[in-house]
Each structure stands twice: as C-alpha cells, then as structure tokens.
Design an enzyme around this catalytic site. Structure first.
Site, PDB file in Angstrom:
ATOM      1  N   ALA A 152      40.286  46.408  37.844  1.00  0.00           N
ATOM      2  CA  ALA A 152      39.740  45.183  37.247  1.00  0.00           C
ATOM      3  C   ALA A 152      38.235  45.331  37.053  1.00  0.00           C
ATOM      4  O   ALA A 152      37.590  46.143  37.722  1.00  0.00           O
ATOM      5  CB  ALA A 152      40.037  43.988  38.152  1.00  0.00           C
ATOM      6  N   LYS A 153      37.692  44.538  36.117  1.00  0.00           N
ATOM      7  CA  LYS A 153      36.257  44.630  35.821  1.00  0.00           C
ATOM      8  C   LYS A 153      35.551  43.469  36.513  1.00  0.00           C
ATOM      9  O   LYS A 153      35.324  42.405  35.917  1.00  0.00           O
ATOM     10  CB  LYS A 153      36.061  44.582  34.296  1.00  0.00           C
ATOM     11  N   VAL A 154      35.272  43.678  37.783  1.00  0.00           N
ATOM     12  CA  VAL A 154      34.700  42.640  38.635  1.00  0.00           C
ATOM     13  C   VAL A 154      33.200  42.932  38.789  1.00  0.00           C
ATOM     14  O   VAL A 154      32.807  44.080  39.005  1.00  0.00           O
ATOM     15  CB  VAL A 154      35.393  42.657  40.028  1.00  0.00           C
ATOM     16  N   TYR A 158      30.238  46.790  40.238  1.00  0.00           N
ATOM     17  CA  TYR A 158      29.220  47.550  39.518  1.00  0.00           C
ATOM     18  C   TYR A 158      28.018  47.944  40.357  1.00  0.00           C
ATOM     19  O   TYR A 158      27.176  48.728  39.920  1.00  0.00           O
ATOM     20  CB  TYR A 158      28.874  46.838  38.198  1.00  0.00           C
TER      21      TYR A 158
END
Ligand code: PMP
Length: 295
Positions: A152-154, A158
């Site tokens: 997932a791009k949480v 990052y």
C-alpha cells in the site's frame, strides 16, 4: 515549485487557491504518517490530455485507505473526474497528480473515522533530470511485510525511502537499491527494479515491494513483445552481473540504470530490452501508434 499564487487545488470536493488551503496541525497524518496517497501522471497526447492508468491508481488509493481503515466516500470514477477537472482548472497537460487522503485532528492510535481528500497537480520534470542514475546498495532494508502493508502507498512508509535517498545522495549516488529483510533485492526508493541476463528479464516477486503500476505495465509489454520475464527472489550478485538494469515507476517511467555500487551492466543500453521497453512505454503513455517488433 509545486504551486504559485494562481494554482488551484482540490480540497474535500472544492476547488480553491492552493495558497489558501490549509490542514489541521493536530492531524494524525502529520504526527504518525497515517495517510495514503498516489503519484499519477498525465500526458499530452494527440487525443488531448490523458491520465495514464488513472483507474488503477485510484483503485490503489482506495486499497491503501482500506488497509489503514481510513474511510473514503469517493468512487474511482469520481476521483478520475476530479483529477481531470483539476488539470483543466490549472491548464496542465504533462503533469504529476498527487491525491492525498489525510485525517482530521486525532492524537490517538486508532485510525480516524473522518478523512479529507486533497489533490494537487503540477508541471512535471524528469525524475533524475537528464542524469542516468548511479545506484548504491542501501544500508536501509525495506520494511518487514509483517509490520506494514508494504503493497500500500501509506505516507509513513516513505520515511524508509527518504532514509535510503538521503544516504545515497550523501555518498555521491543518485538512489539506493533496498534489500528485503532476507537480503534479496527489493526496489529503489521510489521505483521497481528490473534486470536482463541472457535475454531474459527478471524482477523481484511481490512480497516486500510496492508492486507498481508501471511494473505491471512492463509485464504487459513483455507479453506483447514476447520477452521472457521471471518474477523471483534476486540476489545482489545477480543484479550486479546483469546485462542491463532499469527502474520502472510513474515518476521514473523506464529509466536506464548507470551502475550499482559502481558496477556497470555488461551491455550497451541501446542493445537491451530496457531500451526497447522505454520507447514502447513512451509510445503507450503518449498514445502513439508506432509498431515495435523484436528482430
Ligand atoms: N516502489 C515504490 C517504493 C514507489 O514509491 C513507487 C512509486 N509509486 C513504485 C515502486 C512504482 O510504482 P508505480 O509504478 O505505481 O508508480
């Protein structure tokens, strides 16, 4: 520059001047990284502005929100329509689109039950400018998939990418290749990695990576071009002995890799599958009808 006095952004369904938009300092997203986002790209084509794989990106946004238990009331179709409207209002064609789902004020460790949608767009420059990136093996591993939903791009994930990028830049490289917790090659800080050896392409299997939409596109193109591609566990030694190496991502598109730890690939870039895929990808996103065949 991401915005100026005239830039319009989208906040909870309303289009407003970016300079007038603000967020709550008590947002859980700001303190703990519990927000989700996307990186999407629009291209000027002969048919007008086209957002590449818009549906796939917004589906992933909703998936990321779901795993973080962040409610979102918009459908994929609504999100796609809003992103086109945002481009129109900013008179943008070749652009990067950044939707972000962030939370209301909440200092607890339960996901907020109210979220906001922010969306911005800006003119896009090349990720590595015109540089052919030199990579180094990062001392930062990809997170343990049992600790995070790595697919997932949480927002919080990052921090890992920032650590890897900071280290690479500090040591005179352009980006880091992160290994997974078992020591196999995972990905770069913001892109998936591929290598070619003896006329076969290889890329790390899903599990420890963000399986990118560009990566999926490369797999589709390989099928079309009848390039054999294998998803597997990859050692650093295999990667460094490659005939050719490239990165794939929305921002990176298909980017030739100059070297890994100063070890350059064996073949000339122009003779690799990566070169052909780079051209083919460009034709695809710009909706050019050129035919490419392997000789
Ligand atoms: N890995 C990471 C860590 C990324 O941030 C990205 C960019 N979203 C990618 C891979 C490539 O994904 P995509 O092709 O969907 O942009």
């Amino acid at each position: 520059m991401y915005y100026n006095q005239n830039t319009i952004c989208l906040l909870d369904g309303k289009y407003l001047k970016a300079a007038d938009a603000g967020a709550n300092f008590y947002s859980q997203s700001l303190h703990y990284g519990n927000g989700v986002f996307e990186g999407i790209r629009a291209y000027e084509t002969h048919k007008g502005v086209s957002i590449f794989k818009a549906e796939a990106h917004f589906e992933r946004l909703l998936h990321s929100a779901e795993v973080m238990q962040l409610p979102v009331s918009y459908s994929v179709q609504e999100l796609v329509e809003m992103s086109y409207e945002l481009l129109k209002r900013n008179e943008l064609t070749d652009a990067y689109i950044r939707p972000l789902i962030y939370t209301e004020a909440n200092m607890s460790l339960n996901s907020s039950q109210r979220t906001h949608l922010f969306m911005a767009a800006w003119r896009w420059e090349k990720l590595f400018k015109d540089k052919i990136p030199r990579l180094m093996t990062s001392s930062y591993q990809r997170p343990n998939p049992q600790a995070f939903h790595v697919e997932a791009k949480v927002c919080g994930h990052y921090v890992n990418s920032i650590l890897a990028t900071n280290e690479a830049r500090r040591k005179g490289f352009d980006d880091g290749v992160m290994l997974d917790m078992d020591g196999y090659v995972a990905e770069a800080s913001g892109a998936n990695i591929f290598y070619e050896k003896n006329e076969v392409l290889y890329t790390p299997a899903p599990g420890h990576i963000l399986p990118g939409i560009t990566r999926a596109t490369v797999l589709e193109l390989c099928k079309e071009l009848r390039i054999k591609i294998v998803e597997k566990k990859i050692t650093l030694e295999e990667l460094k002995a490659a005939d050719g190496v490239f990165l794939a991502g929305t921002a990176a598109e298909i980017t030739q890799v100059h070297s890994i730890d100063d070890q350059t690939p064996v073949m000339r870039w122009e003779d690799t599958f990566g070169f052909m895929l780079q051209k083919k990808y460009e034709d695809l996103v710009k909706q050019r009808e050129r035919r490419w065949t392997l000789i």
